[in-house]
Design a protein around this motif. Structure first.
Motif, PDB file in Angstrom:
ATOM      1  N   ILE A 146      66.382  58.928  20.986  1.00 41.38           N
ATOM      2  CA  ILE A 146      67.399  60.127  20.549  1.00 41.38           C
ATOM      3  C   ILE A 146      66.703  60.532  19.044  1.00 41.38           C
ATOM      4  N   ALA A 147      66.134  59.597  18.276  1.00 36.85           N
ATOM      5  CA  ALA A 147      65.444  60.243  16.953  1.00 36.85           C
ATOM      6  C   ALA A 147      64.483  61.430  17.362  1.00 36.85           C
ATOM      7  N   ILE A 148      63.623  61.136  18.472  1.00 38.74           N
ATOM      8  CA  ILE A 148      62.619  62.314  18.884  1.00 38.74           C
ATOM      9  C   ILE A 148      63.513  63.412  19.342  1.00 38.74           C
ATOM     10  N   LEU A 149      64.386  63.268  20.033  1.00 36.07           N
ATOM     11  CA  LEU A 149      64.930  64.429  20.687  1.00 36.07           C
ATOM     12  C   LEU A 149      65.692  65.266  19.536  1.00 36.07           C
ATOM     13  N   ILE A 150      66.311  64.734  18.676  1.00 34.01           N
ATOM     14  CA  ILE A 150      66.944  65.461  17.500  1.00 34.01           C
ATOM     15  C   ILE A 150      65.892  65.940  16.663  1.00 34.01           C
ATOM     16  N   TRP A 151      64.861  65.681  16.649  1.00 37.13           N
ATOM     17  CA  TRP A 151      63.680  66.044  15.767  1.00 37.13           C
ATOM     18  C   TRP A 151      62.850  67.236  16.537  1.00 37.13           C
ATOM     19  N   MET A 152      62.998  67.190  17.841  1.00 38.07           N
ATOM     20  CA  MET A 152      62.574  68.299  18.585  1.00 38.07           C
ATOM     21  C   MET A 152      63.410  69.288  18.881  1.00 38.07           C
ATOM     22  N   LEU A 156      69.916  70.733  21.522  1.00 36.20           N
ATOM     23  CA  LEU A 156      70.041  70.001  22.866  1.00 36.20           C
ATOM     24  C   LEU A 156      70.409  68.739  22.731  1.00 36.20           C
ATOM     25  N   ALA A 157      69.886  67.919  21.787  1.00 34.74           N
ATOM     26  CA  ALA A 157      70.089  66.570  21.526  1.00 34.74           C
ATOM     27  C   ALA A 157      71.550  66.214  21.169  1.00 34.74           C
ATOM     28  N   SER A 158      72.171  67.126  20.618  1.00 29.97           N
ATOM     29  CA  SER A 158      73.721  66.970  19.969  1.00 29.97           C
ATOM     30  C   SER A 158      74.512  66.849  21.401  1.00 29.97           C
ATOM     31  N   PHE A 159      74.257  67.545  22.367  1.00 28.67           N
ATOM     32  CA  PHE A 159      74.885  67.272  23.799  1.00 28.67           C
ATOM     33  C   PHE A 159      74.819  66.019  24.398  1.00 28.67           C
ATOM     34  N   ILE A 160      73.373  65.612  24.391  1.00 32.75           N
ATOM     35  CA  ILE A 160      73.103  64.184  24.822  1.00 32.75           C
ATOM     36  C   ILE A 160      73.866  63.127  24.222  1.00 32.75           C
ATOM     37  N   VAL A 161      73.654  63.289  22.971  1.00 33.05           N
ATOM     38  CA  VAL A 161      74.448  61.987  21.858  1.00 33.05           C
ATOM     39  C   VAL A 161      75.822  62.206  22.192  1.00 33.05           C
ATOM     40  N   LEU A 162      76.542  63.268  22.464  1.00 33.14           N
ATOM     41  CA  LEU A 162      77.957  63.054  22.831  1.00 33.14           C
ATOM     42  C   LEU A 162      78.373  62.387  23.925  1.00 33.14           C
ATOM     43  N   LEU A 163      77.412  62.585  24.894  1.00 34.68           N
ATOM     44  CA  LEU A 163      77.813  62.157  26.283  1.00 34.68           C
ATOM     45  C   LEU A 163      77.363  60.555  26.076  1.00 34.68           C
ATOM     46  N   LEU A 164      76.540  60.225  25.431  1.00 37.90           N
ATOM     47  CA  LEU A 164      76.068  58.715  25.162  1.00 37.90           C
ATOM     48  C   LEU A 164      77.268  58.089  24.287  1.00 37.90           C
ATOM     49  N   VAL A 165      77.761  58.824  23.514  1.00 39.40           N
ATOM     50  CA  VAL A 165      79.185  57.953  22.887  1.00 39.40           C
ATOM     51  C   VAL A 165      80.214  57.884  23.814  1.00 39.40           C
ATOM     52  N   LYS A 269      60.566  75.976  23.703  1.00 41.87           N
ATOM     53  CA  LYS A 269      59.179  76.180  24.632  1.00 41.87           C
ATOM     54  C   LYS A 269      59.275  75.401  25.757  1.00 41.87           C
ATOM     55  N   LEU A 270      58.732  75.772  26.680  1.00 41.99           N
ATOM     56  CA  LEU A 270      58.423  75.071  27.901  1.00 41.99           C
ATOM     57  C   LEU A 270      57.840  73.361  27.706  1.00 41.99           C
ATOM     58  N   SER A 271      56.865  73.483  26.998  1.00 37.02           N
ATOM     59  CA  SER A 271      56.611  72.172  26.675  1.00 37.02           C
ATOM     60  C   SER A 271      57.461  71.251  25.949  1.00 37.02           C
ATOM     61  N   ASP A 272      58.264  71.721  25.184  1.00 35.06           N
ATOM     62  CA  ASP A 272      59.309  70.981  24.563  1.00 35.06           C
ATOM     63  C   ASP A 272      60.366  70.468  25.667  1.00 35.06           C
ATOM     64  N   PHE A 273      60.663  71.525  26.565  1.00 33.90           N
ATOM     65  CA  PHE A 273      61.609  71.288  27.725  1.00 33.90           C
ATOM     66  C   PHE A 273      61.257  69.995  28.490  1.00 33.90           C
ATOM     67  N   VAL A 274      59.669  70.181  29.017  1.00 36.84           N
ATOM     68  CA  VAL A 274      59.223  68.930  29.773  1.00 36.84           C
ATOM     69  C   VAL A 274      59.104  67.750  28.991  1.00 36.84           C
ATOM     70  N   ALA A 275      58.885  67.871  27.765  1.00 36.20           N
ATOM     71  CA  ALA A 275      59.006  66.542  27.073  1.00 36.20           C
ATOM     72  C   ALA A 275      60.208  66.028  26.916  1.00 36.20           C
ATOM     73  N   PHE A 276      61.329  66.688  26.738  1.00 30.48           N
ATOM     74  CA  PHE A 276      62.702  66.554  26.729  1.00 30.48           C
ATOM     75  C   PHE A 276      63.047  65.922  27.837  1.00 30.48           C
ATOM     76  N   LEU A 277      62.945  66.484  29.229  1.00 32.06           N
ATOM     77  CA  LEU A 277      62.990  65.842  30.293  1.00 32.06           C
ATOM     78  C   LEU A 277      62.202  64.536  30.509  1.00 32.06           C
ATOM     79  N   LEU A 278      61.155  64.358  29.751  1.00 35.78           N
ATOM     80  CA  LEU A 278      60.480  63.210  30.109  1.00 35.78           C
ATOM     81  C   LEU A 278      61.332  62.125  29.501  1.00 35.78           C
ATOM     82  N   TYR A 279      61.685  62.323  27.987  1.00 31.84           N
ATOM     83  CA  TYR A 279      62.413  61.582  27.220  1.00 31.84           C
ATOM     84  C   TYR A 279      63.652  60.902  27.627  1.00 31.84           C
ATOM     85  N   VAL A 280      64.395  62.096  28.253  1.00 31.35           N
ATOM     86  CA  VAL A 280      65.585  61.900  28.897  1.00 31.35           C
ATOM     87  C   VAL A 280      65.667  60.751  30.094  1.00 31.35           C
ATOM     88  N   ASN A 281      64.589  61.015  31.078  1.00 33.26           N
ATOM     89  CA  ASN A 281      63.990  60.167  31.986  1.00 33.26           C
ATOM     90  C   ASN A 281      63.918  58.825  31.205  1.00 33.26           C
TER      91      ASN A 281
END
Length: 569
Positions: A146-152, A156-165, A269-281
């Motif tokens: 979560i920390a890395i996603l918010i930093w990146m 986009l991270a805020s949507f995921i955090v809401l779902l987590l809560v 960026k596409l690289s950030d999106f791929v990293a996002f997918l990897l971190y979400v996984n």
């Protein structure tokens, strides 16, 4: 209850802390992998630097190998810690149950206790290390992700955090229901175990009455009730697991929708999106792991709560802090105004009598008169509700239980033998005796003749509860055990009741020798065995109705004479 659980970690705390540190390091490595992939896509691929790309791939491979080794060590050593902790709990529970009085076992089913010692502790054993380890790894991985996603990308991270809560609130609600269901299942499983234990112990009676189908039906009812309980808990687990899969797919949908829109509008960026997918996984793996943990925790804590419940019960009979060893016993016994009840009516009322050292006394009376209760109170299997019992002028509650019982030899009507050799059963409690001593005791108990005819003689295994022996043979093994113990006080509770007339005569002569110069209490139904007693006490309605020698009581023409005439018919 959790505080009690944590005490079992103490002997292994260094190992646990070391393994948790390795788990922490392994979780940190997992967080590094997507960053390396992001770097390759963002820097090395656009620059077409093949050498650096190859170097980064090698680094990834090495890190994956390190992660594998760490996972192996943590899994192997952590499981061993769990096994040892489970073993510690099982031994503590067994020792605690051994301290319980007979009354506790009168009120509790053996099968239920067996379930608590075996199945319940297996459940908590799986949880002891895997639980805290999973919580640590999952917490570090999820919080780090979560920390890395918010930093990146905070948007986009805020949507995921809401779902987590939302998912966290849902999980807490489901866990409460799961806890209730798993505890109920433990009780139902205990009922099944109790039914099995009871029926297997009574299998000969079941077959004698041809009631196999009836007992199978009763067992099926218990199993059906257990299945109904499992159905409810399984429905909860299935719903919870399904909700996690749905939640994972929902995050992917949000990622593709919001992330795709941000890439299309040059906000990501596409690289950030791929990293996002990897971190979400990466985030979803510990979430699924926590789902398994939630079920494991509820099962484990349901089992531990039943373990803890027993451990909190104080044994009814305990040694006092200043209890002394029972030594150099002369054998004077005093029952001083003793009253006792099993809870369904008074058994003994103000029993008062004195037995002199070396005296041979006997208790007789109809079934339920309290004869065996006298022996049970003397050995402190039960505590009287009123009065006291003295041995050599000292209250038996002032002696340690073990030394008191070592002083008193007991031969019961209901003989219990272990599923072991004849040798083991005769020498039980006397591990230092020689084979010659065992053989001498067997001869005195008139057991030598039949033992020599057994396939392996003294090393013959006699089966569960001595099932391979006749009733009379089992009785003689028990008498031989008493000869070997050679106690200063002897209690014979229907000791010759299963013997034929010829064998009884031989054993009775041996018992006369054993009784010489020691206090002997005989509880008899066959009154011909106690005619030589120094005094005979006739119990009726919880009191001593008559007392005297055989001749004196026969002249009274009272209760004893009637009992004697009936026993001789």
């Amino acid at each position: 209850m959790l505080k009690a659980l944590f005490t079992y970690y103490k002997p292994y705390r260094r190992t646990v802390w070391a393994l948790l540190f390795l788990s922490l390091f392994s979780a940190a490595l997992d967080l590094v992998f997507p960053m390396l992939v992001r770097h390759i896509m963002d820097v090395e691929l656009p620059g077409k630097n093949i050498e650096n790309i190859f170097r980064m791939i090698v680094i990834l491979f090495v890190l994956y190998c390190v992660s594998f080794v760490l996972s192996y060590i943590v899994q192997y050593k952590g499981t061993l810690v769990s096994v040892h902790m489970e073993n510690d709990m099982r031994q503590d529970l067994f020792r605690h149950l051994e301290k319980m009085s007979f009354r506790y076992f009168d009120d509790n089913k053996t099968g239920q206790l067996l379930s608590r010692i075996t199945t319940d502790l297996t459940e908590i054993g799986e949880l002891t290390f895997k639980g805290p380890n999973d919580v640590l790894i999952c917490s570090i991985t999820m919080l780090g992700t979560i920390a890395i996603l918010i930093w990146m990308n905070p948007v986009l991270a805020s949507f995921i955090v809401l779902l987590l809560v939302a998912k966290t609130v849902h999980t807490v609600y489901i866990n409460r229901k799961m806890k209730q269901r798993f505890r109920a299942n433990r009780v139902l499983y205990g009922d099944v175990s109790a039914q099995v234990t009871e029926d297997l112990n009574g299998i000969r009676l079941i077959k004698a009455f041809a009631l196999e189908e009836q007992e199978a039906g009763r067992f099926a009812e218990k199993c059906d009730t257990y299945i109904a309980g499992r159905r409810k808990s399984t429905r909860l687990v299935a719903y919870f697991s399904g909700s996690v899969a749905f939640f994972s797919n929902l995050i992917n949908v949000v990622m593709m929708g919001v992330g795709g829109w941000m890439i299309a509008t040059d906000r990501l960026k596409l690289s950030d999106f791929v990293a996002f997918l990897l971190y979400v996984n990466l985030f979803m793996k510990p979430l699924l792991r926590l789902t398994v943990f939630a079920e494991m925790y509820q099962r484990g804590m349901a089992g531990f709560s039943r373990f803890y419940e027993i451990m909190q019960i104080e044994p009814e009979i305990q040694d006092t802090p200043d209890a002394v060893e029972c030594k150099d016993v002369k054998g004077e016994i005093v029952f001083d105004n003793v009253c006792f009840s099993y809870g369904n009516g008074v058994v003994l009322r103000n029993l008062t009598l004195t037995v002199k050292p070396g005296e041979k006394i006997a208790f007789v009376g109809e079934t339920g008169a309290g004869k065996t209760t006298v022996a049970s109170l003397l050995l402190r299997f039960y505590e009287p509700q009123q009065g006291r019992i003295l041995l050599d002028g000292r209250d038996i509650r002032e002696y340690t239980q073990q030394s008191l019982r070592r002083t008193i030899g007991l031969v019961q009507q209901d003989v219990f033998l272990f599923s072991d050799s004849v040798n083991y059963n005769i020498s039980y409690g006397n591990t230092s005796v020689s084979p010659a001593d065992i053989k001498k005791a067997a001869c005195l108990a008139a057991a030598e003749e039949f033992i020599e005819k057994l396939p392996e003689k003294y090393e013959t295994c006699i089966g569960e509860r001595g099932v391979k022996l006749s009733g009379g043979q089992k009785q003689r093994i028990a008498i031989a055990r008493a000869f070997l113990k050679n106690p200063p006080v002897l209690v014979l509770d229907e000791a010759t009741s299963s013997l034929d007339t010829a064998t009884e005569k031989v054993v009775q002569e041996s018992l006369e020798k054993l009784s010489a110069n020691r206090t002997t209490i005989t509880i008899a139904h066959r009154l011909s065995t106690i005619v030589n007693a120094d005094r005979i006490f006739v119990l009726q309605d919880g009191i001593v109705a008559e007392t005297g020698t055989h001749e004196q009581l026969m002249r009274k023409n009272g209760i004893y004479k009637k009992l004697y005439e009936l026993s001789e018919k």
